[in-house]
Design a protein around this motif. Structure first.
Motif, PDB file in Angstrom:
ATOM      1  N   GLN A   6       0.805  -1.212   0.000  1.00 53.12           N
ATOM      2  CA  GLN A   6       0.000   0.000   0.000  1.00 53.12           C
ATOM      3  C   GLN A   6       0.841   1.266   0.000  1.00 53.12           C
ATOM      4  N   SER A   7       0.253   2.335  -0.536  1.00 52.21           N
ATOM      5  CA  SER A   7       0.846   3.666  -0.464  1.00 52.21           C
ATOM      6  C   SER A   7      -0.301   4.676  -0.458  1.00 52.21           C
ATOM      7  N   GLY A   8       0.052   5.923  -0.157  1.00 55.86           N
ATOM      8  CA  GLY A   8      -0.975   6.951  -0.048  1.00 55.86           C
ATOM      9  C   GLY A   8      -1.355   7.149   1.402  1.00 55.86           C
ATOM     10  N   GLY A   9      -2.474   7.770   1.626  1.00 57.19           N
ATOM     11  CA  GLY A   9      -2.895   8.069   2.973  1.00 57.19           C
ATOM     12  C   GLY A   9      -2.282   9.371   3.462  1.00 57.19           C
ATOM     13  N   GLY A  10      -2.495   9.647   4.762  1.00 54.92           N
ATOM     14  CA  GLY A  10      -1.945  10.863   5.341  1.00 54.92           C
ATOM     15  C   GLY A  10      -3.005  11.663   6.057  1.00 54.92           C
ATOM     16  N   GLY A  16     -11.995  17.174   2.275  1.00 53.53           N
ATOM     17  CA  GLY A  16     -10.948  16.954   1.294  1.00 53.53           C
ATOM     18  C   GLY A  16     -10.985  15.560   0.695  1.00 53.53           C
ATOM     19  N   SER A  17      -9.970  15.280  -0.124  1.00 44.12           N
ATOM     20  CA  SER A  17      -9.893  14.005  -0.842  1.00 44.12           C
ATOM     21  C   SER A  17      -8.522  13.368  -0.666  1.00 44.12           C
ATOM     22  N   LEU A  18      -8.498  12.056  -0.756  1.00 45.90           N
ATOM     23  CA  LEU A  18      -7.267  11.279  -0.765  1.00 45.90           C
ATOM     24  C   LEU A  18      -7.468  10.084  -1.673  1.00 45.90           C
ATOM     25  N   ARG A  19      -6.375   9.590  -2.233  1.00 44.84           N
ATOM     26  CA  ARG A  19      -6.433   8.353  -3.000  1.00 44.84           C
ATOM     27  C   ARG A  19      -5.422   7.367  -2.420  1.00 44.84           C
ATOM     28  N   LEU A  20      -5.925   6.201  -2.054  1.00 45.48           N
ATOM     29  CA  LEU A  20      -5.066   5.121  -1.588  1.00 45.48           C
ATOM     30  C   LEU A  20      -4.734   4.207  -2.759  1.00 45.48           C
ATOM     31  N   SER A  21      -3.492   3.724  -2.764  1.00 48.93           N
ATOM     32  CA  SER A  21      -3.053   2.799  -3.807  1.00 48.93           C
ATOM     33  C   SER A  21      -2.566   1.509  -3.176  1.00 48.93           C
ATOM     34  N   CYS A  22      -2.689   0.438  -3.929  1.00 51.70           N
ATOM     35  CA  CYS A  22      -2.265  -0.871  -3.443  1.00 51.70           C
ATOM     36  C   CYS A  22      -1.688  -1.631  -4.637  1.00 51.70           C
TER      37      CYS A  22
END
Length: 129
Positions: A6-10, A16-22
């Motif tokens: 996984q990556s992303g987050g914070g 607001g918006s965020l995109r998580l990647s795996c």
């Protein structure tokens, strides 16, 4: 061997918006159900979304419907969770998951953690008010 990294987050402000990647390896999206769970402090792990790529059947928890979108990029072998209109109650550690035997029903009332055999390492999402 199935691997999910996984990556992303914070940290993000409410709204607001965020995109998580795996990043996935060791399996084909067409043969597996993939998804996302989350766990907030002091709470049980909650199934957020899952997708059966074989026919596109998709499940979303009521708490995220209309705000979160699960998707895959076959060329990049990556699973995404786009999170919009974030709320403080979305604060949690998020995990991507995969399983060859599970099927994601769009009409399901929930998805259960023990049904998924492979898990990512988790990533923290914090939404400030």
């Amino acid at each position: 061997e199935v691997q999910l990294v996984q990556s992303g987050g914070g940290l993000v402000q409410a709204g607001g918006s965020l995109r998580l990647s795996c990043a996935a390896s060791g399996f084909s999206f067409d043969d597996y159900a993939i998804g996302w769970f989350r766990q907030a402090p002091g709470k049980e792990r909650e199934g957020v979304s899952c997708l059966s790529s074989s026919d596109g059947s998709t499940y979303y928890a009521d708490s995220v419907k209309g705000r979160f979108t699960i998707s895959t990029d076959n060329a990049r072998k990556t699973i995404y969770l786009q999170m919009n209109s974030l709320r403080p109650e979305d604060t949690a550690v998020y995990y991507c998951v995969a399983d060859p035997f599970y099927y994601c029903y769009s009409g399901a009332t929930y998805i259960d953690a023990p049904d998924f055999g492979s898990w990512g390492q988790g990533t923290q999402v914090t939404v400030s008010s």
